[in-house]
Design a protein around this motif. Structure first.
Motif, PDB file in Angstrom:
ATOM      1  N   VAL A  61       0.713  -1.089  -0.131  1.00  0.00           N
ATOM      2  CA  VAL A  61      -0.177  -0.095  -0.087  1.00  0.00           C
ATOM      3  C   VAL A  61       0.937   1.232   0.056  1.00  0.00           C
ATOM      4  O   VAL A  61       0.715   2.109  -0.807  1.00  0.00           O
ATOM      5  CB  VAL A  61      -0.993   0.056   1.158  1.00  0.00           C
ATOM      6  N   TYR A  69      -2.961   1.873  -3.702  1.00  0.00           N
ATOM      7  CA  TYR A  69      -4.093   2.203  -4.209  1.00  0.00           C
ATOM      8  C   TYR A  69      -4.123   2.735  -5.717  1.00  0.00           C
ATOM      9  O   TYR A  69      -4.983   2.381  -6.559  1.00  0.00           O
ATOM     10  CB  TYR A  69      -4.871   3.052  -3.365  1.00  0.00           C
ATOM     11  N   LYS A 100     -10.957  -0.317   1.309  1.00  0.00           N
ATOM     12  CA  LYS A 100     -10.234   0.726   0.371  1.00  0.00           C
ATOM     13  C   LYS A 100      -9.486  -0.080  -0.616  1.00  0.00           C
ATOM     14  O   LYS A 100      -9.564   0.267  -1.738  1.00  0.00           O
ATOM     15  CB  LYS A 100      -9.367   1.537   1.157  1.00  0.00           C
ATOM     16  N   ALA A 101      -8.789  -0.979  -0.276  1.00  0.00           N
ATOM     17  CA  ALA A 101      -8.047  -1.919  -0.905  1.00  0.00           C
ATOM     18  C   ALA A 101      -8.862  -2.665  -2.001  1.00  0.00           C
ATOM     19  O   ALA A 101      -8.737  -2.712  -3.562  1.00  0.00           O
ATOM     20  CB  ALA A 101      -7.200  -3.104  -0.191  1.00  0.00           C
ATOM     21  N   ALA A 104     -10.222  -0.401  -4.511  1.00  0.00           N
ATOM     22  CA  ALA A 104      -9.233   0.193  -5.707  1.00  0.00           C
ATOM     23  C   ALA A 104      -9.071  -0.941  -6.755  1.00  0.00           C
ATOM     24  O   ALA A 104      -8.187  -0.529  -7.786  1.00  0.00           O
ATOM     25  CB  ALA A 104      -7.713   0.549  -4.964  1.00  0.00           C
TER      26      ALA A 104
END
Length: 131
Positions: A61, A69, A100-101, A104
């Motif tokens: 990350v 991302y 969030k991952a 993305a």
């Protein structure tokens, strides 16, 4: 009659700014029969993804130049490489980080420190490799 050629091992690109982590992932995946290449940041990783075919991306990350991302969002918008499976690995362990991952474009999310057998198992799962 000539026997069929053995399939080529799956190609994995490890994208992480930590040399130690890249070498750790490489040693595990090499031993499991994968062909492993490395990139030191998201920008370099994206260039490598465009230049040669990979069966799996392992993406950190937090990296300079382009974070994981941004890298995954960029890959997922490019029709030539959007379908390459990606595993995101981070020290960030909260549900928001995982969400969030996935938003993305990650197909799987692992939290550091990753158990060696878990990384190999996930790589096999993502590449369709049985053993």
């Amino acid at each position: 009659m000539t026997p069929p050629a053995a399939p080529l091992p799956p190609r994995v690109l490890v994208i992480d700014d930590s040399l130690t982590m890249r070498l750790f992932y490489r040693s595990l995946l090499d031993a499991a029969g994968f062909t492993v290449e490395e990139a030191a940041n998201g920008g370099e990783g994206y260039d490598r993804v465009l230049a040669e075919p990979f069966d799996l991306l392992i993406v950190d990350v937090n990296m300079p130049k382009m974070d994981g991302y941004t890298l995954l969002r960029t890959v997922r918008q490019d029709p030539a490489v959007r379908d390459v499976p990606a595993v995101m690995i981070s020290t960030e362990a909260g549900p928001h980080d995982r969400d969030k991952a996935y938003a993305a474009g990650a197909n799987f999310y692992l939290v550091k420190p990753v158990a060696p057998e878990e990384l190999v198992e996930v790589a096999r799962l993502m590449t369709g490799r049985k053993s």
